[in-house]
Design an enzyme around this catalytic site. Structure first.
Site, mmCIF file in Angstrom:
data_model
loop_
_atom_site.group_PDB
_atom_site.id
_atom_site.type_symbol
_atom_site.label_atom_id
_atom_site.label_comp_id
_atom_site.label_asym_id
_atom_site.label_seq_id
_atom_site.Cartn_x
_atom_site.Cartn_y
_atom_site.Cartn_z
ATOM 1 N N THR A 14 0.963 -1.297 0.000
ATOM 2 C CA THR A 14 -0.130 0.111 -0.100
ATOM 3 C C THR A 14 0.951 1.170 0.102
ATOM 4 O O THR A 14 0.813 2.170 -0.734
ATOM 5 C CB THR A 14 -0.830 0.135 1.215
ATOM 6 O OG1 THR A 14 -1.547 -1.190 1.400
ATOM 7 C CG2 THR A 14 -2.068 1.182 1.328
ATOM 8 N N LYS A 107 9.082 1.022 12.070
ATOM 9 C CA LYS A 107 9.333 1.319 13.445
ATOM 10 C C LYS A 107 9.889 0.010 14.160
ATOM 11 O O LYS A 107 10.725 0.508 15.189
ATOM 12 C CB LYS A 107 8.008 1.828 14.012
ATOM 13 C CG LYS A 107 6.737 0.895 13.798
ATOM 14 C CD LYS A 107 5.970 1.395 12.854
ATOM 15 C CE LYS A 107 5.168 0.372 12.561
ATOM 16 N NZ LYS A 107 3.884 0.901 11.496
ATOM 17 N N GLU A 131 10.850 9.433 9.202
ATOM 18 C CA GLU A 131 9.745 10.311 9.627
ATOM 19 C C GLU A 131 8.538 9.352 9.656
ATOM 20 O O GLU A 131 7.681 9.558 10.555
ATOM 21 C CB GLU A 131 9.474 11.452 8.572
ATOM 22 C CG GLU A 131 8.462 12.329 9.028
ATOM 23 C CD GLU A 131 8.670 12.977 10.257
ATOM 24 O OE1 GLU A 131 9.692 13.780 10.340
ATOM 25 O OE2 GLU A 131 8.111 12.548 11.253
ATOM 26 N N GLY A 136 2.879 8.425 11.379
ATOM 27 C CA GLY A 136 2.219 8.466 10.026
ATOM 28 C C GLY A 136 2.792 9.568 9.401
ATOM 29 O O GLY A 136 3.985 9.940 9.302
ATOM 30 N N GLY A 189 -7.713 -0.791 5.830
ATOM 31 C CA GLY A 189 -6.047 -1.068 5.701
ATOM 32 C C GLY A 189 -5.285 -0.453 6.584
ATOM 33 O O GLY A 189 -4.122 0.117 6.412
ATOM 34 N N GLU A 192 -1.870 -3.332 11.177
ATOM 35 C CA GLU A 192 -0.851 -4.367 10.754
ATOM 36 C C GLU A 192 -1.154 -5.611 10.248
ATOM 37 O O GLU A 192 -2.076 -5.923 10.553
ATOM 38 C CB GLU A 192 0.148 -4.426 12.048
ATOM 39 C CG GLU A 192 0.491 -2.992 12.710
ATOM 40 C CD GLU A 192 1.426 -2.215 11.672
ATOM 41 O OE1 GLU A 192 2.613 -2.980 11.082
ATOM 42 O OE2 GLU A 192 1.389 -1.152 11.418
ATOM 43 N N ASP A 203 2.721 -1.881 18.407
ATOM 44 C CA ASP A 203 3.107 -0.770 17.378
ATOM 45 C C ASP A 203 3.428 0.423 18.158
ATOM 46 O O ASP A 203 4.329 1.140 17.850
ATOM 47 C CB ASP A 203 1.762 -0.857 16.676
ATOM 48 C CG ASP A 203 2.022 0.486 15.479
ATOM 49 O OD1 ASP A 203 2.946 -0.070 14.625
ATOM 50 O OD2 ASP A 203 1.476 1.384 15.324
ATOM 51 N N LYS A 207 6.957 2.906 18.249
ATOM 52 C CA LYS A 207 7.170 4.309 18.047
ATOM 53 C C LYS A 207 7.603 5.028 19.141
ATOM 54 O O LYS A 207 8.346 6.062 19.144
ATOM 55 C CB LYS A 207 5.686 4.920 17.526
ATOM 56 C CG LYS A 207 5.293 4.188 16.379
ATOM 57 C CD LYS A 207 3.968 4.416 15.793
ATOM 58 C CE LYS A 207 3.571 3.610 14.631
ATOM 59 N NZ LYS A 207 2.125 3.561 14.302
ATOM 60 N N GLY A 304 -2.260 4.687 6.976
ATOM 61 C CA GLY A 304 -2.806 4.648 5.444
ATOM 62 C C GLY A 304 -1.710 5.040 4.452
ATOM 63 O O GLY A 304 -0.743 5.630 4.957
HETATM 64 N N1 HSE Z 1 -0.883 -0.212 12.094
HETATM 65 C C1 HSE Z 1 -0.449 1.247 12.352
HETATM 66 C C2 HSE Z 1 -1.646 2.093 12.905
HETATM 67 C C3 HSE Z 1 -0.185 1.653 10.991
HETATM 68 O O1 HSE Z 1 -2.926 1.450 12.671
HETATM 69 O O2 HSE Z 1 -1.482 3.299 13.119
HETATM 70 C C4 HSE Z 1 0.796 2.900 11.051
HETATM 71 O O3 HSE Z 1 1.980 2.506 11.864
#
Ligand code: HSE
Length: 441
Positions: A14, A107, A131, A136, A189, A192, A203, A207, A304
């Site tokens: 994506t 990350k 970045e 995002g 989408g 993860e 996740d 970060k 996204g």
């Molecule tokens: N799965 C992550 C989220 C995507 O939902 O923020 C961006 O790291």
């Protein structure tokens, strides 16, 4: 105009497809802004046949991203594969070793190997830009690495997982179940490949580990993070929080304390009238509190294809604009050799307010016993609400008791809740949610 900057993209999912598409469609705009053209010369992806909506025929194809990093004639290796292991790790390492700049959205890779990769980039005199790895499209890395240089950061916190924020927002707005909201986030989408990484907080932790290093000049320490996900949050918690003037968000928080640095990821109650409480859906937000600037809050799309591609495009443009000797400094804000060892503050010493929801038998003395256990542990209460809940088949009535404490310690709350568990009137597990207050109230 300088020579074109040659890009190799590894991973055409994506984000990779969105990136290729914007690099082509904004070609002239980027060339004017950067003073040179940006050209994709090579790509690596498993499926050559898939229609990605872009013409990739002029590009050299590699099946193996490591091969692309080692052999393609490129100036920048863009890693959009994901994961902290190989091939992403091997490919990024190979590119840096060759003296090729790297841009990554990964990350997990940075949380695990960021310091070593930053050191390698420094040794080779190339840039390592990431970045898109945190929040995002929000330019938080740039803000921390460049704009806040010289500030002393005291706390950085934020909503850094779009999937979790989307789920919590939909549960609150629509009254849908957790499972229904997760399914929809996956369909859109945001999630993860393994959604447990989103909902159990991993996740966000990855970060946060990167932000902690930038905020406090410490080595990245992704294994030293207190972690709780959102799968345990019920509509009942969301409603009770709402009644008391709070909303529930999954926050990642890193904070300087007297005993070290706290890194924690957990569902958090934030005052309804705070700015961060208004951040809904897939939107992310990061707040940074520092001594010279004060309080900075940035919000924007956190997940996204396009949002992530925008951050990657900005990183590539920075490389296109940089000249030898004119770069934006070390990858983690400080030279890798100067990063301090991470010193973890004990979670039991965490200080703050708490929300505690208990389901208890409806009989004389229960309320008094809860209050006594709180007092025994020197916990002062801000509010206490009791509501009739339901009647079990046994005929025994139950009450829901919701407490909000004034600032206390994690150790006191755990001791009080443990003592209450032993009193014999609890139904189910107690729910404990930490409260976080923005500096400005
Ligand atoms: N799965 C992550 C989220 C995507 O939902 O923020 C961006 O790291």
């Amino acid at each position: 105009m300088a020579e074109p900057l040659r890009i190799g993209i590894a991973g055409l999912g994506t984000v990779g497809s969105a990136l290729a598409s914007v690099l082509v469609s904004r070609h002239a705009l980027l060339a004017d802004a950067c003073g040179r053209e940006i050209v994709i010369t090579a790509v690596a992806a498993r499926d050559r046949e898939r229609n990605r909506g872009i013409d990739l025929r002029a590009m050299e194809w590699f099946d193996d991203p490591v091969e692309l990093a080692r052999n393609a004639q490129i100036d920048v290796f863009v890693e959009l594969i994901g994961g902290d292991g190989d091939p992403a790790h091997l490919a990024v390492e190979a590119a840096l070793k060759r003296g090729v700049h790297v841009v990554t959205a990964n990350k997990a890779l940075l949380a695990r190997h960021g310091v070593a990769l930053a050191r390698l980039a420094e040794e080779k005199g190339v840039l390592l830009n990431f970045e898109a790895a945190v929040a995002g499209g929000i330019p938080v890395i740039k803000a921390m690495r460049e704009s806040l240089t010289g500030n002393r950061v005291s706390r950085v916190y934020g909503i850094m997982n779009g999937t979790c924020n989307y789920i919590l927002t939909e549960m609150e707005r629509e009254g849908f179940t957790f499972a229904e909201c997760l399914k929809e986030a996956q369909r859109l989408g945001y999630a993860e490949a393994d959604p447990t990484f989103d909902i159990e907080g991993n996740d966000t932790a990855h970060k946060l580990a990167i932000l902690t290093s930038l905020a406090f000049g410490t080595e990245i320490s992704a294994d030293n993070i207190y972690l709780e996900g959102i799968s345990n949050i019920s509509i009942e918690d969301i409603r009770a929080a709402d009644d008391l003037g709070y909303r529930i968000k999954l926050l990642g928080v890193a904070q300087r304390t007297e005993s070290g640095i706290e890194q924690r990821v957990h569902p958090t109650m934030v005052p309804k009238d705070s700015v961060i409480a208004q951040v809904d859906g897939v939107t992310n937000a990061v707040a940074i509190e520092s001594d010279v600037l004060g309080e900075l809050l940035m919000s924007g799309p956190g997940a996204g294809g396009d949002a992530t591609a925008s951050a990657v495009m900005g990183d590539i443009a920075d490389i296109a604009k940089s000249r030898p000797g004119l770069q934006h400094g070390p990858a983690l804000g400080q030279p890798a050799a100067k990063l301090l060892p991470y010193q973890r503050a004990k979670m039991r010493s965490h200080e703050g307010g708490y929300f505690i929801r208990l389901t208890v038998e409806d009989r004389a003395g229960v309320f008094a016993s809860i209050a006594k256990n709180m007092a025994d542990n020197k916990i002062s209460l801000e509010s206490i609400v009791q509501r009739a809940k339901h009647h079990a088949p046994s005929g025994l009535g139950h009450q829901t008791v919701v407490l909000v404490t004034h600032a206390t310690t994690e150790a006191s709350v755990r001791a009080a809740v443990d003592a209450i568990k032993h009193e014999g009137y609890l139904e189910g597990a107690p729910q404990v949610i930490r409260i976080e207050r923005p500096k400005s109230g």
